[in-house]
Structures are given as structure tokens and as C-alpha cells.
Design a protein around this motif. Sequence first.
Motif, short mmCIF file in Angstrom:
data_model
loop_
_atom_site.label_atom_id
_atom_site.label_comp_id
_atom_site.label_asym_id
_atom_site.label_seq_id
_atom_site.Cartn_x
_atom_site.Cartn_y
_atom_site.Cartn_z
N MET A 21 0.83 -1.21 0.00
CA MET A 21 0.00 0.00 0.00
C MET A 21 0.87 1.26 0.00
O MET A 21 0.62 2.19 -0.78
CB MET A 21 -0.92 -0.01 1.23
N GLN A 22 1.88 1.29 0.84
CA GLN A 22 2.71 2.49 0.94
C GLN A 22 3.60 2.68 -0.29
O GLN A 22 3.84 3.81 -0.71
CB GLN A 22 3.56 2.45 2.22
N ARG A 23 4.09 1.59 -0.87
CA ARG A 23 4.88 1.73 -2.11
C ARG A 23 4.02 2.28 -3.23
O ARG A 23 4.49 3.11 -4.03
CB ARG A 23 5.47 0.37 -2.50
N ASN A 24 2.77 1.86 -3.29
CA ASN A 24 1.88 2.38 -4.33
C ASN A 24 1.53 3.84 -4.09
O ASN A 24 1.43 4.64 -5.03
CB ASN A 24 0.61 1.52 -4.41
N LEU A 25 1.33 4.20 -2.82
CA LEU A 25 1.06 5.61 -2.52
C LEU A 25 2.29 6.46 -2.82
O LEU A 25 2.17 7.62 -3.23
CB LEU A 25 0.63 5.77 -1.06
#
Length: 213
Positions: free
Chosen positions: A94-98
Amino acid sequence: MKLKLTTYLSAFAFSSIFVACTETNEKKLPIIGERATEERIVDGRTVVDTIYHQIPAFAFLNQDSVEITEKYFDNKVYVANFFFTHCPSICPTMQRNLLKVYEKYKDDERIAFLSHSIDFKYDSPSVLKSYAEKLGVTNEQWQFVTGEKKEIYGIADKYLVYTKEDQDAPGGYDHQSYLVLIDQQKRIRGAYDGTNDEQVAQLFNDLETLLKE
């Protein structure tokens, strides 16, 4: 009982497709959440206003141990989510995509990012600072915040995101992977599974739509 994002997104699925297929003007995103009506008198006539769900006032400590309130996001579009730094399941993806969204809009003053840690025991400001640096965040556009359990879990309810302290869940916390899109009036305009590439791509598209409104 307050409805969560999954319920609203299911309800908007058909209407969003319908608008996209039939509307010739610029597309507008739905406004998500409960709503009410309020009457007022204007020039002797009764006018009915719609009152939409909004993110309320808040105050948390960020990665620099500075208090961040809702005013930091005034007149900005922002993307919010809920995570914890030692999450072994959905958070890394999730954080890599954000981060991809952050990198596209880096230094764009119209847009901000807000990640709330749900691990109120471990994720101190210094831990969040280290996490942000390792992730690749290099400016104040993306805020990472912590607070008391009641405050963090309470604001999650306002974003309509499920969060729970759960010893049986990976890492001890259970939460949804939504990236929640908030407009300049602090209304929810979209939510996207941060672990799903197609939904993250939709977030990119919807950000551009919202910036044009």
C-alpha cells in the motif's frame, strides 16, 4: 451504525459507470458518506441545502514531533490512509503504491498526503521519521502522524475505514488498505485499494478529475 467505505463504493459502482457513459460534460466524482438536508430562508423563499459528510477537526503529532491539524490541509486535495510501520501484510505494498502517487505530484502545493499509524504503542514520531526517510519521502507534503488510540481509531471512523487492535491479525492490528481521496472541502470523493494496481491507476485518474473541478 455507521456504514463503511465498502458499502458506499458498492452503491456508487453502477452510478459512476452510468455517469461516465452518458455525461458529455466533464466527469465529477461522487461525494461519499452520509448526508443531511438543511433549510434556510433566502429572499423569502425556502432553500434546501445538502450537508455532506466531512472529515472533522483533528490534531496529531507528525514525524517531526510537530502538531498537525486539519488546517494543514485547507484548500488542498489530499490522500489519507491507515498503516503501521512494522506491518507484515498489506502496508508495504500500500505504501509503495502511494509513494508512486507522491512522486508524481511531489512539490505540487495543491496535493498532500496523510498516513495515520494505528500502532499507538510503538510508532513514535522518531519511528515514523525513520520510516518516512526509508520509504523515500523527502518533503513535508506527506505527513505521517500518531496519537492516542481513541483519537486515531476515532478519526478512522470518520474516513469510514475499518481499523482494530487484534492480536490474531498479522502484526497485532487489523485494518483496510484504502487510499482515501479527500477534496478541498474535506469531503470523501473516492477510495482505492492500495494493494490493487488497477485501483491505484484509478486513483491517478480521479486525482486529475478532482483537480479540475
